[in-house]
Design a protein around this motif. Structure first.
Motif, PDB file in Angstrom:
ATOM      1  N   GLY A 503       0.826  -1.204   0.000  1.00  0.00           N
ATOM      2  CA  GLY A 503       0.000   0.000   0.000  1.00  0.00           C
ATOM      3  C   GLY A 503       0.857   1.248   0.000  1.00  0.00           C
ATOM      4  N   THR A 504       0.610   2.128   0.973  1.00  0.00           N
ATOM      5  CA  THR A 504       1.366   3.375   1.085  1.00  0.00           C
ATOM      6  C   THR A 504       2.442   3.294   2.171  1.00  0.00           C
ATOM      7  N   SER A 505       2.857   2.089   2.515  1.00  0.00           N
ATOM      8  CA  SER A 505       3.865   1.925   3.562  1.00  0.00           C
ATOM      9  C   SER A 505       5.208   2.495   3.119  1.00  0.00           C
ATOM     10  N   ASP A 506       6.124   2.618   4.075  1.00  0.00           N
ATOM     11  CA  ASP A 506       7.507   2.903   3.728  1.00  0.00           C
ATOM     12  C   ASP A 506       8.031   1.803   2.817  1.00  0.00           C
ATOM     13  N   ILE A 507       8.946   2.170   1.937  1.00  0.00           N
ATOM     14  CA  ILE A 507       9.634   1.166   1.125  1.00  0.00           C
ATOM     15  C   ILE A 507      10.817   0.631   1.927  1.00  0.00           C
ATOM     16  N   ILE A 508      10.853  -0.678   2.107  1.00  0.00           N
ATOM     17  CA  ILE A 508      11.957  -1.317   2.823  1.00  0.00           C
ATOM     18  C   ILE A 508      12.803  -2.087   1.813  1.00  0.00           C
ATOM     19  N   GLU A 509      14.088  -1.796   1.840  1.00  0.00           N
ATOM     20  CA  GLU A 509      15.025  -2.512   0.979  1.00  0.00           C
ATOM     21  C   GLU A 509      16.092  -3.163   1.861  1.00  0.00           C
ATOM     22  N   VAL A 510      16.363  -4.424   1.605  1.00  0.00           N
ATOM     23  CA  VAL A 510      17.413  -5.153   2.316  1.00  0.00           C
ATOM     24  C   VAL A 510      18.398  -5.640   1.266  1.00  0.00           C
ATOM     25  N   LEU A 512      22.804  -6.759   0.298  1.00  0.00           N
ATOM     26  CA  LEU A 512      24.117  -7.146   0.768  1.00  0.00           C
ATOM     27  C   LEU A 512      24.916  -5.899   1.095  1.00  0.00           C
ATOM     28  N   GLY A 513      25.548  -5.906   2.276  1.00  0.00           N
ATOM     29  CA  GLY A 513      26.350  -4.761   2.667  1.00  0.00           C
ATOM     30  C   GLY A 513      27.694  -4.760   1.966  1.00  0.00           C
ATOM     31  N   ASN A 514      28.464  -3.755   2.287  1.00  0.00           N
ATOM     32  CA  ASN A 514      29.807  -3.647   1.737  1.00  0.00           C
ATOM     33  C   ASN A 514      30.781  -3.442   2.890  1.00  0.00           C
ATOM     34  N   PRO A 515      31.557  -4.451   3.275  1.00  0.00           N
ATOM     35  CA  PRO A 515      31.706  -5.766   2.639  1.00  0.00           C
ATOM     36  C   PRO A 515      30.463  -6.636   2.844  1.00  0.00           C
ATOM     37  N   GLN A 516      30.430  -7.734   2.104  1.00  0.00           N
ATOM     38  CA  GLN A 516      29.232  -8.565   2.089  1.00  0.00           C
ATOM     39  C   GLN A 516      29.192  -9.548   3.259  1.00  0.00           C
ATOM     40  N   ASP A 517      29.404  -9.010   4.468  1.00  0.00           N
ATOM     41  CA  ASP A 517      29.318  -9.835   5.673  1.00  0.00           C
ATOM     42  C   ASP A 517      28.146  -9.420   6.551  1.00  0.00           C
ATOM     43  N   HIS A 518      27.270  -8.561   6.022  1.00  0.00           N
ATOM     44  CA  HIS A 518      26.097  -8.112   6.768  1.00  0.00           C
ATOM     45  C   HIS A 518      25.022  -7.671   5.780  1.00  0.00           C
ATOM     46  N   LEU A 519      23.825  -7.513   6.294  1.00  0.00           N
ATOM     47  CA  LEU A 519      22.715  -7.001   5.494  1.00  0.00           C
ATOM     48  C   LEU A 519      22.471  -5.543   5.851  1.00  0.00           C
ATOM     49  N   GLN A 520      22.289  -4.735   4.839  1.00  0.00           N
ATOM     50  CA  GLN A 520      21.969  -3.323   5.034  1.00  0.00           C
ATOM     51  C   GLN A 520      20.474  -3.132   4.812  1.00  0.00           C
ATOM     52  N   VAL A 521      19.840  -2.363   5.700  1.00  0.00           N
ATOM     53  CA  VAL A 521      18.401  -2.103   5.606  1.00  0.00           C
ATOM     54  C   VAL A 521      18.183  -0.627   5.300  1.00  0.00           C
ATOM     55  N   LEU A 522      17.353  -0.363   4.298  1.00  0.00           N
ATOM     56  CA  LEU A 522      17.033   1.011   3.934  1.00  0.00           C
ATOM     57  C   LEU A 522      15.534   1.251   4.060  1.00  0.00           C
ATOM     58  N   GLN A 523      15.186   2.416   4.551  1.00  0.00           N
ATOM     59  CA  GLN A 523      13.802   2.863   4.623  1.00  0.00           C
ATOM     60  C   GLN A 523      13.675   4.085   3.727  1.00  0.00           C
ATOM     61  N   ASN A 524      12.897   3.940   2.647  1.00  0.00           N
ATOM     62  CA  ASN A 524      12.745   5.044   1.694  1.00  0.00           C
ATOM     63  C   ASN A 524      14.116   5.585   1.272  1.00  0.00           C
ATOM     64  N   GLN A 525      15.042   4.671   0.975  1.00  0.00           N
ATOM     65  CA  GLN A 525      16.369   4.954   0.451  1.00  0.00           C
ATOM     66  C   GLN A 525      17.329   5.523   1.501  1.00  0.00           C
ATOM     67  N   THR A 526      16.923   5.545   2.757  1.00  0.00           N
ATOM     68  CA  THR A 526      17.789   6.001   3.842  1.00  0.00           C
ATOM     69  C   THR A 526      18.202   4.805   4.680  1.00  0.00           C
ATOM     70  N   SER A 527      19.473   4.661   4.929  1.00  0.00           N
ATOM     71  CA  SER A 527      19.985   3.518   5.683  1.00  0.00           C
ATOM     72  C   SER A 527      19.535   3.573   7.140  1.00  0.00           C
ATOM     73  N   LEU A 528      19.112   2.417   7.669  1.00  0.00           N
ATOM     74  CA  LEU A 528      18.697   2.301   9.061  1.00  0.00           C
ATOM     75  C   LEU A 528      19.785   1.591   9.863  1.00  0.00           C
ATOM     76  N   SER A 529      19.921   1.990  11.103  1.00  0.00           N
ATOM     77  CA  SER A 529      20.872   1.335  11.991  1.00  0.00           C
ATOM     78  C   SER A 529      20.127   0.551  13.057  1.00  0.00           C
ATOM     79  N   PHE A 530      20.581  -0.671  13.288  1.00  0.00           N
ATOM     80  CA  PHE A 530      20.008  -1.509  14.343  1.00  0.00           C
ATOM     81  C   PHE A 530      21.044  -1.758  15.447  1.00  0.00           C
ATOM     82  N   SER A 531      21.987  -0.845  15.578  1.00  0.00           N
ATOM     83  CA  SER A 531      23.033  -1.005  16.579  1.00  0.00           C
ATOM     84  C   SER A 531      22.504  -0.801  17.998  1.00  0.00           C
TER      85      SER A 531
END
Length: 826
Positions: A503-510, A512-531
């Motif tokens: 629907g009209t939700s935020d766009i979530i993109e997951v 491969l990170g750089n380096p490719q040892d983690h997953l990067q999460v983006l909300q509406n093209q902005t990177s999110l931190s789960f630290s």
């Protein structure tokens, strides 16, 4: 001229220059200007306006309790000593900030009635203009990392204080760095809701009550002996303690502070509670029971519980671990004794914002309140709240405390009257629960559709993994070539990013990170931190990331997307509830139970031969997306050139369709040893193509994991709860197909009906209804039955004799009348 004044002049000149050139980000965060960008992607694209960091700010820490009081620093931006900082949250709440000795600006988070990302603005001229913009993550106190809150030592003592044999001093501790002051005040704050429930007047309110200590050393510990509170303070039955600098007056709002978790304020309740807590609690329990009688019935609109613990843990789109009863953290189930794990429905019910809680024992069976005090209980107010939050019963945590937790204390914990509570909060069993269907993408990449069709598609580009127009859910995948450790590229691809929206939700993109040892999460093209936090409430979507290699995305429809990083590849599992049946298209097929129509191209053509590698390749290629519909982020020259400004399906990239076999290849025998059983072809292909046992093993694990999920989500039949007979008892609390429940009678009673009942595949219990009859009534019952039979026999005899007499009379009449009577008869 001082250093601060010098910096201020330079900054003013710089800003003025930026404004003249039209390249300032002031008031334009998220936008893309003619010659530079104020969008978050500008950092990696290296095209930010020069003042981007000044106006589009990042902060640390970026999250804190819903209670507020967190002091956070504004990064990269510079301030001068004379700045009068005001921070404005959600265009509603203003707090006073400050500038530290390093010219860094600080804000204080406010008390909020909502969770999730809250936008804020910063003013440096005491609130005249607000030029800087950022976002603050407000977190439910139960989900907040313990390092961000004060700890009450021995929580049971606090919440049972005043009940028999519970007393003495109470202790609490905190991290002194959370409150930068030599002296602190210890304050009690309470929460209450007023107004008519479910009306516009219904409002929640946090309020300062009184101080337990003033000008206390900021030692990180406090001990006190509670005293009973007089009216009106004792009317506040849920709240928490705040530790704040003594330089502020008592009860000052939105100042730097650290809070305990919210809890039942047993330790300050009135003298009547301490004199006889059970009687006091029973009165409260009855009053709550009477209130519930007047409130709307919410039970009919909440989701049913999964039947088994395996289903509950696998259905990640609709259920999530209840942090109060988590088997991975020792199963400390305070409110559900006998259970080892509970889950909560992620989404609140649509009309009443109610919640569902489902608990399970060590055998994996659901625990019901009809059998145990530790059973599953629905909630009038969802513990995690519900958008748009702010008003009851949607206030996260607090509404739930008032309507569902305090009442449990009244009826069950502070008195022995659980029957009142369970009458209003009966467990939902699982007779109407419907399992979701799972589809998966893994390895190089391989697909298993919702209906179980397996195939491989090694195209390079961006494709529709799954789309449902009627449910407005879109999931897209990006694939890129596999690169060997020596830097060379092979003719196979892997999933490198997944983007999704409902629907009209935020766009979530997951991705491969750089380096490719983690997953990067983006909300509406902005990177999110789960630290700092593992859970985020976002617009129309929840995201959970307990570690850098696991992400789960949950939508209001109940759809869930699990993303796991294994061996440098992304495994993506899509879980869809029954409402999506017949309403899906894409690379994961049409979810309808019929595998024959899964491989349908975007223009409606069916690929019927699953062994035709070329045909499957053309099928996959047909699901390439368009730039107009893309959900992906293109924030590097590589992504711009390879995907945005290039074909969405690279027709020139032709993969190797069959497993390369070389008898002299030493990796061949290793692959044979690693890859065996079901799914071995995928494992072997990935091992030999990527020249990597690690990648082959990741494929093997992903395949087996998917098979386990499918098995866990197998539908089961439930016959529902079976009650013991009156004046009897039962043995057995499992109610799924094949379960046997035995019934017996108490001493002095005799069982009539079936002693044993088996749950049949039809969802019905076998046998006859079971009752218990008093033993001293057995003779009376038997005598009554015999008497009734005798009376019936007498009546039957009389009727037979009467009819026989009538026949004899009729025969005599015929003999007397002769021929005339015969004519009458005929």
């Amino acid at each position: 001229m001082g250093r601060a004044s010098y910096l201020a002049v330079i900054f003013i000149c710089f800003v003025s220059s930026s404004r003249i050139s039209g390249q300032s980000c002031e008031g334009k965060c998220g936008g893309k200007l003619e010659s530079c960008s104020c969008h978050a992607t500008c950092v990696s694209l290296d095209n930010c306006c020069a003042d981007y960091g000044e106006y589009c700010v990042d902060v640390t820490p970026y999250s804190g309790s819903i209670f507020g009081g967190t002091d956070f620093v504004v990064l990269k931006a510079t301030f001068n000593e004379s700045s009068q900082i005001i921070c404005w949250f959600n265009d509603e709440i203003k707090t006073v900030g400050y500038v530290d000795t390093d010219s860094r600006g600080h804000c204080i988070s406010p008390l909020l009635y909502e969770t999730g990302l809250v936008p804020f603005q910063i003013s440096t001229d005491n609130g005249t203009t607000f030029s800087r913009h950022g976002a603050w993550l407000s977190v439910h106190p139960g989900k907040l990392d313990p390092s961000f809150k004060a700890t009450i030592i021995n929580a049971t003592q606090w919440q049972y204080y005043g009940t028999p044999k519970v007393g003495g001093p109470l202790d609490m501790t905190w991290n002194t760095s959370q409150v930068r002051a030599e002296k602190v005040n210890i304050e009690l704050w309470g929460y209450m809701e007023k107004g008519d429930p479910y009306s516009e007047s219904w409002q929640g309110k946090w309020e300062y009550l009184y101080s337990l200590g003033r000008d206390q050393p900021n030692s990180g510990a406090f001990r006190f002996v509670p005293k009973t509170a007089g009216k009106p303070f004792s009317d506040w039955e849920v709240g928490c303690l705040r530790i704040s600098p003594s330089t502020h007056p008592d009860g000052a709002w939105n100042v730097q502070a650290v809070w305990t978790e919210d809890h039942a304020l047993a330790w300050h309740l009135e003298d009547k509670f301490r004199q006889d807590s059970a009687v006091w609690a029973l009165d409260k329990c009855k009053a709550w029971d009477q209130l519930e009688e007047t409130l709307p019935d919410f039970l009919s609109e909440i989701i049913d519980c999964p039947c088994t613990l395996a289903q509950a843990r696998a259905d990640t789109g609709r259920f999530h671990t209840d942090y109060g009863c988590d088997m991975e953290k020792g199963s400390v189930c305070t409110y559900h004794p006998g259970s080892v794990h509970c889950v909560r429905a992620i989404q609140a019910s649509p009309k009443f914002a109610a919640g569902q809680q489902c608990c399970y024992d060590h055998t994996g069976a659901q625990v019901l309140t009809d059998d145990s005090i530790g059973g599953s209980t629905p909630d009038r107010a969802h513990d995690w709240g519900s958008p748009p939050f702010v008003k009851p019963p949607r206030v996260p945590g607090f509404s739930h405390w008032l309507y569902d937790v305090l009442s449990f204390y009244y009826c069950c914990l502070w008195s022995d009257n659980c029957h009142y509570y369970f009458k209003r909060r009966p467990s939902s069993d699982c007779r109407t629960y419907q399992v979701p269907k799972a589809g998966v993408v893994f390895g190089d990449p391989h697909f298993i559709t919702f209906d179980g069709v397996s195939y491989s598609f090694n195209g390079k580009g961006e494709y529709t993994i799954m789309v449902s127009e009627s449910k407005e859910l879109t999931i897209q995948g990006r694939t890129e070539p596999v690169i060997l450790t020596n830097g060379s590229m092979v003719k196979a691809t892997k999933l490198s990013a997944v983007a999704m929206r409902e629907g009209t939700s935020d766009i979530i993109e997951v991705r491969l990170g750089n380096p490719q040892d983690h997953l990067q999460v983006l909300q509406n093209q902005t990177s999110l931190s789960f630290s700092e936090q593992s859970w985020m409430d976002l617009k129309g979507v929840f995201v959970f990331s307990p570690n850098p290699t696991n992400v789960t995305v949950m939508f209001p429809s109940g759809a869930g997307v699990e993303l796991r990083l294994r061996g440098g590849t992304m495994t993506t599992t899509v879980l869809l509830p029954e409402v999506f049946k017949d309403f899906t298209r894409g690379l994961l097929g049409k979810m309808n139970g019929d595998p024959k129509d899964d491989l349908v191209t975007s223009d409606g053509q069916t690929e019927s031969d699953q062994g035709n590698a070329e045909g499957l390749f053309n099928f996959g290629a047909s699901w390439a997306i368009l730039n107009e519909s893309t959900l992906f982020t293109y924030d590097s020259e590589h992504l711009l050139n390879s995907y945005l400004h290039a074909p969405k399906h690279h027709a020139s990239f032709r993969p190797v369709f069959s497993i390369p076999e070389d008898p002299n290849d030493p990796l061949g025998s290793q692959a044979s040893e690693l890859c065996s059983g079901e799914g071995s072809l995928y494992c072997r292909y990935d091992t030999l193509m990527a020249r990597s046992l690690e990648m082959g093993n990741a494929t093997r694990v992903s395949f087996q994991s998917h098979r386990s999920v499918v098995e866990d989500l197998e539908p089961v039949v439930s016959c529902g709860w079976l009650s013991p007979p009156t004046n009897g008892k039962k043995e057995g609390t499992r109610y799924l197909q094949g379960a046997v429940v035995k019934l017996s009678c108490d001493s002095g009673y005799v069982l009539w009906g079936s002693e044993e009942h088996t749950c049949l595949g039809t969802g019905q219990w076998s046998g006859e209804t079971t009752t218990c009859v008093a033993d001293n009534l057995r003779g009376i019952v038997v005598g009554s039955v015999i008497g009734a039979l005798a009376l019936i026999l007498m009546m039957v005899t009389l009727i037979i004799n009467s009819r026989q007499h009538k026949r004899e009379t009729a025969a005599s009449a015929v003999s007397d009348d002769g021929q005339d009577q015969i004519r009458v008869v005929f």
